[in-house]
Write an enzyme that holds these catalytic residues in place. Structure first.
Site, PDB file in Angstrom:
ATOM      1  N   ASP A  87       0.858  -1.164   0.180  1.00  0.00           N
ATOM      2  CA  ASP A  87       0.048   0.022  -0.078  1.00  0.00           C
ATOM      3  C   ASP A  87       0.875   1.272   0.003  1.00  0.00           C
ATOM      4  O   ASP A  87       2.156   1.264   0.411  1.00  0.00           O
ATOM      5  CB  ASP A  87      -1.034  -0.038   1.309  1.00  0.00           C
ATOM      6  CG  ASP A  87      -2.216   0.816   1.065  1.00  0.00           C
ATOM      7  OD1 ASP A  87      -2.347   1.641  -0.092  1.00  0.00           O
ATOM      8  OD2 ASP A  87      -3.076   0.658   1.897  1.00  0.00           O
ATOM      9  N   GLY A  88       0.563   2.150  -0.284  1.00  0.00           N
ATOM     10  CA  GLY A  88       0.832   3.636  -0.517  1.00  0.00           C
ATOM     11  C   GLY A  88       0.681   4.133   1.186  1.00  0.00           C
ATOM     12  O   GLY A  88       0.118   3.622   2.016  1.00  0.00           O
ATOM     13  N   LYS A 101      -2.398   7.696   6.766  1.00  0.00           N
ATOM     14  CA  LYS A 101      -2.870   7.305   5.633  1.00  0.00           C
ATOM     15  C   LYS A 101      -4.439   7.893   5.517  1.00  0.00           C
ATOM     16  O   LYS A 101      -4.981   8.451   6.554  1.00  0.00           O
ATOM     17  CB  LYS A 101      -3.097   5.672   5.372  1.00  0.00           C
ATOM     18  CG  LYS A 101      -1.829   5.079   5.543  1.00  0.00           C
ATOM     19  CD  LYS A 101      -1.534   3.626   5.346  1.00  0.00           C
ATOM     20  CE  LYS A 101      -2.622   2.954   4.338  1.00  0.00           C
ATOM     21  NZ  LYS A 101      -2.306   3.270   3.080  1.00  0.00           N
ATOM     22  N   GLY A 102      -4.913   7.688   4.379  1.00  0.00           N
ATOM     23  CA  GLY A 102      -6.373   8.055   4.222  1.00  0.00           C
ATOM     24  C   GLY A 102      -6.806   9.217   3.487  1.00  0.00           C
ATOM     25  O   GLY A 102      -8.019   9.729   3.379  1.00  0.00           O
ATOM     26  N   GLU A 110      -8.071  -0.451   4.395  1.00  0.00           N
ATOM     27  CA  GLU A 110      -6.705  -0.476   4.481  1.00  0.00           C
ATOM     28  C   GLU A 110      -6.209  -1.118   5.789  1.00  0.00           C
ATOM     29  O   GLU A 110      -5.302  -1.970   5.643  1.00  0.00           O
ATOM     30  CB  GLU A 110      -5.958   0.997   4.041  1.00  0.00           C
ATOM     31  CG  GLU A 110      -6.196   1.508   2.854  1.00  0.00           C
ATOM     32  CD  GLU A 110      -5.522   2.713   2.544  1.00  0.00           C
ATOM     33  OE1 GLU A 110      -5.458   3.044   1.363  1.00  0.00           O
ATOM     34  OE2 GLU A 110      -5.408   3.608   3.582  1.00  0.00           O
TER      35      GLU A 110
HETATM   36  C1  A5P Z   1      -5.734   5.972   0.569  1.00  0.00           C
HETATM   37  O1  A5P Z   1      -6.582   6.351   1.548  1.00  0.00           O
HETATM   38  C2  A5P Z   1      -4.463   6.438   1.196  1.00  0.00           C
HETATM   39  O2  A5P Z   1      -4.072   5.898   2.551  1.00  0.00           O
HETATM   40  C3  A5P Z   1      -3.294   6.089   0.257  1.00  0.00           C
HETATM   41  O3  A5P Z   1      -2.508   4.877   0.417  1.00  0.00           O
HETATM   42  C4  A5P Z   1      -2.632   7.219  -0.101  1.00  0.00           C
HETATM   43  O4  A5P Z   1      -3.346   8.250  -0.064  1.00  0.00           O
HETATM   44  C5  A5P Z   1      -1.574   7.045  -0.966  1.00  0.00           C
HETATM   45  O5  A5P Z   1      -1.956   7.533  -2.315  1.00  0.00           O
HETATM   46  P1  A5P Z   1      -0.744   8.142  -3.233  1.00  0.00           P
HETATM   47  O6  A5P Z   1      -0.143   6.965  -3.581  1.00  0.00           O
HETATM   48  O7  A5P Z   1      -1.740   8.389  -4.349  1.00  0.00           O
HETATM   49  O8  A5P Z   1      -0.098   9.300  -2.772  1.00  0.00           O
END
Ligand code: A5P
Length: 241
Positions: A87-88, A101-102, A110
């Protein structure tokens, strides 16, 4: 395609993570623009190498994209543990690798996916690295719609400035779970993320916050398109706050 420099970094981190996937793995599939590159890379390996995997998506958006790309999906009804979740993140705190996150709106799913994974691998470009918690991103908090204005007052009482997230039309943004989001800004400098996360979760009306403490196995941080730094959490939490 005119890829920006940031896209090149995101793609590099994503491809490094997908290179660690092995046939037979059950995968957690994150959400966001960095993960979009990981999904492309995973679909390519499925096509070209016949890689056999099954994923659980952290958002409806990722689920739809996985379906388009032909990435097989499974569910927690059929799968107990995931081998690897990728995950990012919106912020990665150097040292303990505490996450925010979020910002993409998917924090509850997540966390459920990350919690079910033997290994949680975070992929980011260098802009997400922080040496002070909260300096790169506000803290998203998912809140039940009913009485959310009342819940927001309780959030403010925890010492932050909660801002209701709205969509392009100015209406409250609604999560996949049917809830609203407050982005909490301006927590006191030096606030302890674990204490904050606990306080937020104890707040009536709050479902969860985007603070992930002690969950990351490793982070792959793209410094340049060819230079990926691999970080593991270290215990010197105090020194980094
Ligand atoms: C999603 O809700 C977030 O937790 C994402 O993991 C976060 O926004 C990362 O997104 P990018 O890769 O677009 O920065």
């Amino acid at each position: 395609v005119n890829e920006t420099e940031w896209d090149r970094l995101k793609r590099a981190a994503a491809e490094a993570a997908v290179a660690e996937v092995r046939s037979g793995m059950r995968l957690g599939l994150g959400t966001g623009s960095t993960i979009a590159f990981a999904l492309d890379a995973l679909a390519r390996r499925i096509r070209e190498e016949g890689l056999k995997v099954a994923g659980i998506a952290t958002s409806l958006h990722t689920e739809a994209r996985a379906n388009q790309l032909g990435i097989p999906l499974t569910s927690f009804a059929e799968t107990e543990m995931l081998d690897l979740a990728i995950d990012g993140a919106d912020e990665v705190l150097e040292g303990p690798l505490t996450l925010i996150k979020g910002l993409g709106g998917a924090l509850v799913r997540e966390r459920i996916v990350a919690a079910a994974a033997r290994r949680f691998l975070v992929i980011v470009d260098r802009s997400k690295l922080s040496n002070r918690f909260g300096s790169r991103a506000p803290v998203p908090v998912e809140v039940v719609q009913f009485g959310h204005e009342s819940t927001a007052r309780r959030l403010a009482a925890l010492g932050c400035r909660p801002v209701l997230r709205v969509d392009a039309a100015g209406a409250p943004a609604v999560t996949d779970g049917g809830n609203v989001l407050y982005d909490c800004h301006d927590f006191a400098a030096g606030a302890d993320p674990a204490t904050l996360a606990h306080g937020l979760r104890q707040t009536t009306g709050v479902i969860d916050s985007g603070i992930f403490v002690g969950m990351v196995s490793e982070a792959l941080v793209a410094l340049t398109p060819t230079e990926i730094r691999r970080l593991i959490p270290t215990a010197d939490i105090e020194a980094k706050l």
